[in-house]
Design an enzyme around this catalytic site. Structure first.
Site, mmCIF file in Angstrom:
data_model
loop_
_atom_site.group_PDB
_atom_site.id
_atom_site.type_symbol
_atom_site.label_atom_id
_atom_site.label_comp_id
_atom_site.label_asym_id
_atom_site.label_seq_id
_atom_site.Cartn_x
_atom_site.Cartn_y
_atom_site.Cartn_z
ATOM 1 N N HIS A 178 0.811 -1.214 0.000
ATOM 2 C CA HIS A 178 0.000 0.000 0.000
ATOM 3 C C HIS A 178 0.851 1.274 0.000
ATOM 4 C CE1 HIS A 178 -3.937 -2.043 1.571
ATOM 5 N NE2 HIS A 178 -3.325 -2.752 0.636
ATOM 6 N N TYR A 188 -10.430 -8.343 5.697
ATOM 7 C CA TYR A 188 -10.130 -9.662 5.144
ATOM 8 C C TYR A 188 -10.554 -10.808 6.060
ATOM 9 C CZ TYR A 188 -7.633 -7.554 1.284
ATOM 10 O OH TYR A 188 -7.334 -6.828 0.150
#
Length: 402
Positions: free
Chosen positions: A179, A292
């Protein structure tokens, strides 16, 4: 050349790797690079993938690169191509040859980062400034950097970066390999825009004491631009244009000067956003996806104080690369956006209507698309993501009659 055929089909979106979510760009870039080729391969032309309606195209496979991430065209029609492991290539389409650009700074290559974006200064013809983003390491961790240098080309098909200077850094640095974001764009006024993702840290996206999870507006030397919405707070907050972003891997300006940016959602909820001064886009407080581990995140609709995406994808497309088309080869697509899809292995066409947008068409490319650019002749150029299957193809898309 291989036989060329053009396919027109339904092209309904397939939900490839839906369970991976928008973060399908995670923890996949660790395979070793395959051996370098001694010469560029011959151009191969393959059928256009399935498409909806008009506008099928021919796909020409031109050359392969190790871990390609971004590209930009020079005024003479040659391409600069970044390789995540730290190499900057100069590719000449006229001869299908590739040379090296020296003087690239030391780059840390991790799963989702390395040598990233490359763009030219708006006045490159006068100043030869080239801007690069990349990952650097120090004792505090990893972070994205933007540097600029003058590009000196030679007569042997290569060149060198000179007078390199670092003009921006992510702060603070973090551990971990994902990221970074680090897309770069210039607007019509010559302001430098940088996407700075939240490094899988969630909370920094809401913290104006850090430039993580933000879109930044700077002068071309990296200093905060006048008129930024949080300038009175000083520090890195003076760089910030918008906040509340997750992992921004594409930015593009439309003909009216509006900035559009897409970002990967978590497990579901990829986004295309209209970027508006001072707005908060809500991550990680809201998202149209979940974490997630399936922990729910409140949807955008539950928190109207945060700006909601104009388009949201669940199942995800895993967006990467973005351009808004204004060329002559595909006149029916003028003003349309094109987004690469990685887990969806697609090229997604976006139709805009002022401040609204929608997915208009999806091309099943059968490969992960990392980067999208428009060529000087109006062709659409793509880079295949090279992180899962070794090398990635550079491709040129043209109409059947071109």
């Amino acid at each position: 050349m291989n036989a060329i055929r053009n396919v027109l089909a339904l092209g309904i979106a397939t939900a490839l790797l839906a369970a991976c979510g928008g973060g399908a760009d995670t923890a996949v870039d660790t395979a070793p690079s395959p051996p370098a080729e001694t010469a560029p391969p011959a151009v191969a032309e393959t059928p256009a993938p399935a498409a909806v309606g008009e506008g099928a195209f021919v796909v020409a496979e031109l050359a392969r690169f190790d871990y390609p991430w971004a590209m930009t065209f020079l005024p003479d029609g040659r391409l600069l191509v970044t390789q995540m492991s730290g190499e900057l290539k100069l590719y000449d389409p006229s001869g299908n040859t590739s040379g090296d650009i020296g003087g690239v700074p030391q780059v840390t290559h991790v799963a989702q980062g390395g040598l990233g974006d490359v763009v030219l200064h708006p006045h490159y013809a006068d100043n030869q400034w080239v801007y690069l983003s990349y990952v650097e390491t120090d004792e505090t961790g990893l972070g994205a950097v933007v540097a600029r240098a003058k590009l000196a080309l030679d007569d042997a098909g290569g060149g060198k970066l000179q007078d390199l200077e670092t003009i921006w850094r992510q702060t603070p640095k973090k551990s971990g390999d994902g990221h970074f974001g680090y897309r770069i764009a210039f607007d019509a006024e010559g302001k430098l825009w940088i996407s700075s993702s939240e490094r899988k840290e969630f909370d920094p996206a809401q913290d104006l004491g850090t430039n993580l999870g933000k879109i930044l507006r700077l002068n071309d030397d990296g200093t905060p631009a006048e008129g930024n919405p949080f300038a009175d707070q000083g520090g890195v907050a003076a760089q910030v244009w918008t906040l509340g972003h997750r992992n921004i891997l594409g930015m593009a300006f439309d003909a009216e000067g509006r900035l559009w940016a897409h970002e990967m959602g978590p497990k579901g909820g990829d986004e295309l956003n209209l970027i508006v001064k001072g707005e908060n886009y809500g991550y990680p407080l809201v998202s149209n996806g979940n974490h997630y581990d399936d922990t729910p995140i409140p949807d955008h609709a539950t928190r109207p104080e945060f700006r909601a995406p104009v388009v949201s994808w669940t199942p995800v497309i895993s967006p990467a690369g973005f351009m808004i088309y204004d060329g002559g080869l595909f006149p029916e697509w003028n003003g349309n956006g094109f987004i690469g899809g990685m887990s969806s292995m697609s090229l997604v066409r976006i139709a805009f209507g002022g401040e609204t947008a929608s997915e208009a068409q999806r091309f099943d490319m059968q490969r992960r698309i990392r980067e999208v650019e428009q060529g000087p002749d109006g062709a659409i150029w793509l880079l295949e993501d090279g992180t899962r299957k070794g090398k990635g193809w550079l491709m040129r898309l043209t109409p059947p009659q071109a």
